[in-house]
Each structure stands twice: as C-alpha cells, then as structure tokens.
Design a protein around this motif. Sequence first.
Motif, PDB file in Angstrom:
ATOM      1  N   PRO A  67       0.799  -1.231   0.000  1.00  0.00           N
ATOM      2  CA  PRO A  67       0.000   0.000   0.000  1.00  0.00           C
ATOM      3  C   PRO A  67       0.834   1.284   0.000  1.00  0.00           C
ATOM      4  N   THR A  68       0.549   2.149  -0.961  1.00  0.00           N
ATOM      5  CA  THR A  68       1.244   3.436  -1.073  1.00  0.00           C
ATOM      6  C   THR A  68       0.346   4.392  -1.849  1.00  0.00           C
ATOM      7  N   ALA A  69       0.733   5.674  -1.944  1.00  0.00           N
ATOM      8  CA  ALA A  69      -0.067   6.650  -2.687  1.00  0.00           C
ATOM      9  C   ALA A  69      -0.034   6.338  -4.183  1.00  0.00           C
TER      10      ALA A  69
ATOM     11  N   GLU B 240      -1.024  -2.012  18.173  1.00  0.00           N
ATOM     12  CA  GLU B 240      -0.714  -3.404  17.829  1.00  0.00           C
ATOM     13  C   GLU B 240      -1.416  -3.828  16.548  1.00  0.00           C
ATOM     14  N   GLU B 241      -2.624  -3.301  16.384  1.00  0.00           N
ATOM     15  CA  GLU B 241      -3.403  -3.646  15.189  1.00  0.00           C
ATOM     16  C   GLU B 241      -2.717  -3.104  13.927  1.00  0.00           C
ATOM     17  N   ILE B 242      -2.257  -1.887  14.014  1.00  0.00           N
ATOM     18  CA  ILE B 242      -1.550  -1.291  12.872  1.00  0.00           C
ATOM     19  C   ILE B 242      -0.262  -2.073  12.617  1.00  0.00           C
ATOM     20  N   ASP B 243       0.428  -2.419  13.692  1.00  0.00           N
ATOM     21  CA  ASP B 243       1.673  -3.170  13.544  1.00  0.00           C
ATOM     22  C   ASP B 243       1.414  -4.506  12.832  1.00  0.00           C
TER      23      ASP B 243
ATOM     24  N   PHE C  53      -1.794  13.135  -2.858  1.00  0.00           N
ATOM     25  CA  PHE C  53      -1.577  13.701  -1.527  1.00  0.00           C
ATOM     26  C   PHE C  53      -2.385  12.886  -0.522  1.00  0.00           C
ATOM     27  N   MET C  54      -1.725  12.466   0.544  1.00  0.00           N
ATOM     28  CA  MET C  54      -2.424  11.662   1.563  1.00  0.00           C
ATOM     29  C   MET C  54      -2.468  12.470   2.857  1.00  0.00           C
ATOM     30  N   THR C  55      -3.460  12.172   3.685  1.00  0.00           N
ATOM     31  CA  THR C  55      -3.486  12.806   4.997  1.00  0.00           C
ATOM     32  C   THR C  55      -3.531  11.737   6.076  1.00  0.00           C
ATOM     33  N   GLY C  56      -2.980  12.100   7.225  1.00  0.00           N
ATOM     34  CA  GLY C  56      -2.946  11.166   8.347  1.00  0.00           C
ATOM     35  C   GLY C  56      -1.724  11.441   9.194  1.00  0.00           C
TER      36      GLY C  56
ATOM     37  N   LEU D  67       5.778   5.817   7.146  1.00  0.00           N
ATOM     38  CA  LEU D  67       4.381   5.417   6.939  1.00  0.00           C
ATOM     39  C   LEU D  67       3.440   6.580   7.178  1.00  0.00           C
ATOM     40  N   MET D  68       2.312   6.560   6.484  1.00  0.00           N
ATOM     41  CA  MET D  68       1.241   7.472   6.845  1.00  0.00           C
ATOM     42  C   MET D  68       0.041   6.632   7.234  1.00  0.00           C
ATOM     43  N   LEU D  69      -0.516   6.922   8.396  1.00  0.00           N
ATOM     44  CA  LEU D  69      -1.687   6.179   8.869  1.00  0.00           C
ATOM     45  C   LEU D  69      -2.920   6.891   8.316  1.00  0.00           C
ATOM     46  N   THR D  70      -3.384   6.462   7.154  1.00  0.00           N
ATOM     47  CA  THR D  70      -4.509   7.128   6.495  1.00  0.00           C
ATOM     48  C   THR D  70      -5.826   6.467   6.916  1.00  0.00           C
ATOM     49  N   GLU D  71      -6.914   7.087   6.505  1.00  0.00           N
ATOM     50  CA  GLU D  71      -8.230   6.506   6.814  1.00  0.00           C
ATOM     51  C   GLU D  71      -8.398   5.139   6.183  1.00  0.00           C
ATOM     52  N   ASP D  72      -7.703   4.921   5.067  1.00  0.00           N
ATOM     53  CA  ASP D  72      -7.783   3.615   4.387  1.00  0.00           C
ATOM     54  C   ASP D  72      -6.719   2.644   4.875  1.00  0.00           C
ATOM     55  N   GLY D  73      -6.093   2.969   5.983  1.00  0.00           N
ATOM     56  CA  GLY D  73      -5.056   2.081   6.519  1.00  0.00           C
ATOM     57  C   GLY D  73      -3.665   2.658   6.286  1.00  0.00           C
ATOM     58  N   PRO D  74      -2.657   2.000   6.864  1.00  0.00           N
ATOM     59  CA  PRO D  74      -1.283   2.478   6.728  1.00  0.00           C
ATOM     60  C   PRO D  74      -0.786   2.375   5.281  1.00  0.00           C
ATOM     61  N   LYS D  75      -0.076   3.427   4.830  1.00  0.00           N
ATOM     62  CA  LYS D  75       0.513   3.392   3.483  1.00  0.00           C
ATOM     63  C   LYS D  75       1.958   3.882   3.565  1.00  0.00           C
ATOM     64  N   VAL D  76       2.775   3.395   2.641  1.00  0.00           N
ATOM     65  CA  VAL D  76       4.189   3.782   2.629  1.00  0.00           C
ATOM     66  C   VAL D  76       4.349   5.149   1.976  1.00  0.00           C
TER      67      VAL D  76
END
Length: 427
Positions: free
Chosen positions: A116-118, A239-242, A187-190, A272-281
């Motif tokens: 996952p990435t932009a 932990e969930e994100i990890d 552009f991502m936000t988080g 990483l960016m923790l976006t609304e759609d989950g973590p992205k690189v």
Amino acid sequence: MKVLIIGSGGREHAIAMSVKRSKRVEKIYCAPGNAGIAQLAECVPIGAMEFDKQVAFAKEKEIDLVIVAPDDPLAGGLVDEMEKAGIRAFGPRKNAAVLEGSKAFSKDLMKKYQIPTAAYENFDDPEEAMKYLETAKLPVVLKADGLALGKGVLICKTREEAMEGVRKIMLDKQFGSAGNKMVIEEFMTGREVSVLSFVDGKTIKTMTSAQDHKRARDGDQGLNTGGMGTFSPSPFYTEEIDAFCQERIYQPTVDAMAKEGRKFQGVIFFGLMLTEDGPKVLEYNARFGDPEAQVVLPRMKNDIIDVMEACIDGTLDQIDLQFEDNAAVCVILASDGYPEKYEKGLEITGLERFDGKEDYYCFHAGTKEENGRFYTNGGRVLGITALGGDLKEARKNAYLATEWVEFDNKYMRHDIGNAIMEADKMS
Ligand code: AMP
Ligand code: GLY
C-alpha cells in the motif's frame, strides 16, 4: 573487535554510542565523524564518499566491521567496495540501496507487489509531467527521483505551484541529477510514523516506532528539513496497525527485494502514513533515520554488533530484538535560518552538563572542536535526547536539557511531541 563508522551526524553519534556499549568492541573509528563522536571514537579525516581512502584505511587498521550509515555512500556502493576488499560491512549493497536511491524504483516495486502506497506516475520528460498536472487532483505531491537530503519533496496546492515545481526539479535542477526523473503522487493525509527495521535478506525484525517532525517551524510550518525532533514510541502505532504492516508492508518489501535479485541486508526505514484507508508507505530509506536513531537506539537492549552481524550472516531469525519499556524524546538544536541560510562557527557552551547523566544524551550533528572549545558547524547542531518512564516525562526532561547548552543563534521547535498530549486526550 575494531569498528569503523562512516558518517558525521547525530545519527552516527547515536550509532557510535550503541557500538561503544558493546562488550565485543575494543576500538571505534569514525570517518569523518564530528566533535561529539570524537569523545567515543578516533575520528579520521576521510569523507563519506572517499571510497578508496576508506577501503585503504579499513585494510591498514584491520577493521572487523564497517558500518555505513548515510544514504549517499550506500547508494554509491561503498558496501560492495568493502566486500570486494574482503572487509565485512553493514548496510545494503548498491543494488538494494536503490530502494531509497530511486523513488521511481520504490514506487514501481510497491505497485508490482501490491504494497500500500499513494497512487503515482513516474516522469522523465518535464512536458509530460506538466501535461499530467493539467488534470491531476490537488493538492499534489512532486518528488525528485534521487537523493536530495530529504528536501526533494514539494507539496503543491495549486496547478501553478505544481508547474513551477516541475520546473524547479526537472529544468532548473534545484536538486541536481536527483531531478532527472520525478514522481508525481496523490496527496495523503494522516499521522506519520517511522518504523526502522533490521533485515538480513529474508528475515525482518522491526524496532520500536518513532515520529519525526520534518518542518522547520512550530505547528508544522516552514520548510521541510532533515528532521527537527523525534519521539519514540508513537502512541498512534497500535498493535493492530503493527500487525497489518508486518503482513502487508514489511515482510512483502523484503520478499519483493529478494525476488528482484536485490537482497536487502541492513536497515530499512519505513516512512508510513496512517490514512483513513489504513497504513501506506510514504517512503523507504535504506538506513537509520536522523533523528530517529537518536530516540530508538538509546532504548535498544541488544548488543548492536550482534544484531548487525546477524544481518550480514543471514541469522537474524535467531535474534530476540528488545527495547526498554520506556520512552525517548529528541529535540534538535539548530542554527537559526536552517534549512536555508545560517551562520556557523559560534561557540557552544554548557556541553559538560551532560556528563554523567545517564538518561540524557547530547548527540552532536554539526559541531567542531578547536583547542578544547566547541563551535557550531552546520544547520542541525545538536540533538538533545532524554529518556523517561513515559513520553510526557521524556518530553519534559528533553526540553529541560535543551536549556543546558547555549550558542548564539540557537533555534529549536517548541512543540516536539505535542502529539503525545493529543494521544492522551483521545484515550
Ligand atoms: P518523503 O521524503 O518522501 O518522506 O517526504 C517528505 C515529507 O513529505 C513526508 O514526511 C510527508 O510529510 C510529506 N509527503 C510525502 N509524500 C506525501 C504524500 N503522498 N502525501 C502527503 N504528504 C506527503
Ligand atoms: N528523519 C528522516 C530521515 O532520516 O530521512
């Protein structure tokens, strides 16, 4: 063992401190080092890109392990040169360091292996980039392909700004040859989190999380810098994100590199960016972060030499990587004007106040010593790290310690770790 560290910043000072703690090490050299590192190691005046001289030096001194810390010598293939000369070196080889050295490469890798990435497009023709921008969604992010000291990223709110950005990167070559190619991305936000990891080609062991503050001014205003301060761990990295990242990002990246014939051994830094759609690189780096190393390494329980050797030998699966159950905050003391124009050569006083204080570290970045006195010698001058039982305490301690040292154009952000308070309110 005799160890040679390549580099000269706060990160290298933090690495030198960890190496100094190893029971296995009897002598540390650093090329070129700085005034703070000189208190732990013998500094030798060889530049990070002077490969021939480094190899000759390592042979002459019978160095057992070379640690290549900065991005440029890694991307340039210093680890390969050391290996060719029969010297053990920690860090990715040139063909793997491209993970950081080319943003176009890393984006294509993520796309191919569904990491996952932009969303993005790569360009090597400025006209095509301009054409793409006519209809691109705003804001839009422009990235020079190559290494640009963390400054080759432009976030553009308007089409005019974006067109101007393409001109800066590809035509005016503001970041040099790093701008021969560029990436234009969504552009991502988080919230941002940095996760550093040790990798041996197949096994990956992540270190404790950290968060950087890239902008020069309080409230994330001002220009992007190398980093103005960090804290560790990040309270937002659950932990969930990890678990998600281990499965979808970390191991897949290591496996993808191996599959591409670019076995990665060294440190992978996941931005990483923790976006609304989950973590992205956001980005990969092929090395320790600066100033992430200054908050992560003081918390590491393992002997760093054992871990680095396991990365080289492919035995990382046998290492139980452990961190203290505490927290650390690092505040960068910079020269006012950084990252643009600033004065150097101003005397620094009060450094001795850190002597003998266990939970406080004064990592040198841009400093030099002359006749027993210390002077500023760069944009980022010192990294003041303090430990604490929790983030709040570490933050209080770090800001307290920033008052111990003085120099004329001392500048710092006053809101490093403010996010800690927000996390508190959320819980
Ligand atoms: P990088 O060097 O790629 O990590 O980019 C530097 C900084 O620019 C990051 O830490 C982010 O704050 C920001 N950035 C990079 N890419 C994006 C993106 N796609 N969306 C939003 N911000 C970004
Ligand atoms: N602190 C970000 C970096 O080292 O690139």
